[in-house]
Design a protein around this motif. Structure first.
Motif, mmCIF file in Angstrom:
data_model
loop_
_atom_site.group_PDB
_atom_site.id
_atom_site.type_symbol
_atom_site.label_atom_id
_atom_site.label_comp_id
_atom_site.label_asym_id
_atom_site.label_seq_id
_atom_site.Cartn_x
_atom_site.Cartn_y
_atom_site.Cartn_z
ATOM 1 N N TYR A 75 12.740 4.498 -3.909
ATOM 2 C CA TYR A 75 11.577 4.136 -4.715
ATOM 3 C C TYR A 75 10.337 4.039 -3.836
ATOM 4 O O TYR A 75 10.391 3.456 -2.760
ATOM 5 C CB TYR A 75 11.791 2.771 -5.386
ATOM 6 C CG TYR A 75 12.838 2.788 -6.460
ATOM 7 C CD1 TYR A 75 12.513 3.164 -7.755
ATOM 8 C CD2 TYR A 75 14.149 2.418 -6.174
ATOM 9 C CE1 TYR A 75 13.478 3.166 -8.752
ATOM 10 C CE2 TYR A 75 15.115 2.422 -7.167
ATOM 11 C CZ TYR A 75 14.768 2.794 -8.453
ATOM 12 O OH TYR A 75 15.730 2.802 -9.429
ATOM 13 N N PHE A 76 9.230 4.570 -4.347
ATOM 14 C CA PHE A 76 7.959 4.491 -3.630
ATOM 15 C C PHE A 76 6.913 3.736 -4.423
ATOM 16 O O PHE A 76 5.778 3.657 -4.025
ATOM 17 C CB PHE A 76 7.417 5.897 -3.330
ATOM 18 C CG PHE A 76 8.217 6.615 -2.289
ATOM 19 C CD1 PHE A 76 8.095 6.291 -0.955
ATOM 20 C CD2 PHE A 76 9.083 7.625 -2.650
ATOM 21 C CE1 PHE A 76 8.832 6.955 0.009
ATOM 22 C CE2 PHE A 76 9.820 8.291 -1.694
ATOM 23 C CZ PHE A 76 9.696 7.965 -0.365
ATOM 24 N N ASP A 77 7.269 3.197 -5.583
ATOM 25 C CA ASP A 77 6.262 2.517 -6.391
ATOM 26 C C ASP A 77 5.898 1.171 -5.796
ATOM 27 O O ASP A 77 6.374 0.789 -4.737
ATOM 28 C CB ASP A 77 6.712 2.390 -7.852
ATOM 29 C CG ASP A 77 7.940 1.508 -8.028
ATOM 30 O OD1 ASP A 77 8.264 0.712 -7.114
ATOM 31 O OD2 ASP A 77 8.574 1.600 -9.084
ATOM 32 N N THR A 78 5.057 0.441 -6.466
ATOM 33 C CA THR A 78 4.511 -0.783 -5.895
ATOM 34 C C THR A 78 5.202 -2.046 -6.405
ATOM 35 O O THR A 78 4.574 -3.085 -6.521
ATOM 36 C CB THR A 78 3.009 -0.871 -6.186
ATOM 37 O OG1 THR A 78 2.824 -0.827 -7.616
ATOM 38 C CG2 THR A 78 2.248 0.260 -5.528
ATOM 39 N N HIS A 79 6.487 -1.997 -6.677
ATOM 40 C CA HIS A 79 7.191 -3.192 -7.140
ATOM 41 C C HIS A 79 7.049 -4.335 -6.138
ATOM 42 O O HIS A 79 6.867 -5.483 -6.514
ATOM 43 C CB HIS A 79 8.661 -2.882 -7.397
ATOM 44 C CG HIS A 79 9.411 -4.041 -7.963
ATOM 45 N ND1 HIS A 79 9.322 -4.395 -9.287
ATOM 46 C CD2 HIS A 79 10.218 -4.947 -7.386
ATOM 47 C CE1 HIS A 79 10.057 -5.470 -9.500
ATOM 48 N NE2 HIS A 79 10.622 -5.820 -8.370
ATOM 49 N N ASP A 81 4.640 -5.583 -3.181
ATOM 50 C CA ASP A 81 3.315 -5.323 -2.621
ATOM 51 C C ASP A 81 3.329 -5.060 -1.120
ATOM 52 O O ASP A 81 2.518 -4.306 -0.612
ATOM 53 C CB ASP A 81 2.383 -6.507 -2.887
ATOM 54 C CG ASP A 81 2.050 -6.642 -4.368
ATOM 55 O OD1 ASP A 81 2.191 -5.653 -5.101
ATOM 56 O OD2 ASP A 81 1.647 -7.751 -4.772
ATOM 57 N N GLY A 86 8.668 2.228 0.790
ATOM 58 C CA GLY A 86 9.768 2.408 -0.126
ATOM 59 C C GLY A 86 10.921 1.451 0.038
ATOM 60 O O GLY A 86 11.005 0.683 0.998
#
Length: 135
Positions: A75-79, A81, A86
């Motif tokens: 995962y590379f999203d910003t879940h 901060d 990732g």
């Protein structure tokens, strides 16, 4: 290093936290990239690996359940901060350890020594049972 990471994670309890970064890191205000990795033991033999070029904080998880987490997908999203590069949920200890070691190898190259890597291990706190007032 791979063998050391594997040994460090084998048989650890729920909530165990394994962190790697520069051994001489002092504070969050340090200039430049700070290559860090963090592995936390979750429920059902799932491990969470987070990688960052910033200091990683300690997660304030409501529980250690991995229910609903998609395994073995980067995962590379910003879940998270503070997690700049990732994260991955997996039951595959070898995959987690190899991704962790590769992170340091790829970012430090041949110019840095493994002697410059610091490690921190934190075990979850256990609360003592409340004494019976009638005793």
């Amino acid at each position: 290093m791979l063998e050391w990471v594997l040994d460090s994670l084998t048989g650890k309890p729920l909530g165990f936290l394994f962190e790697l970064g520069p051994f001489d890191h002092v504070d969050d205000e340090q200039d430049g990239e700070i290559i860090c990795a963090q592995i936390q033991v979750l429920d059902d033999d799932v491990l969470l690996l987070r990688r960052s070029k910033d200091v990683l904080g300690h997660l304030m998880l409501a529980d250690y359940s991995a229910a609903g987490a998609v395994l073995d997908q980067w995962y590379f999203d910003t879940h998270f901060d503070d997690c700049t590069d990732g994260y991955l949920f997996s039951r595959d200890l070898d995959l987690i350890a190899e991704a962790c070691v590769a992170w340091f190898r790829d970012n430090w190259g041949e110019t840095r020594s493994v002697d410059e890597i610091g490690c921190s291990c934190r075990f979850p706190d256990t609360l003592l049972p409340t004494p019976d007032p009638t005793d």
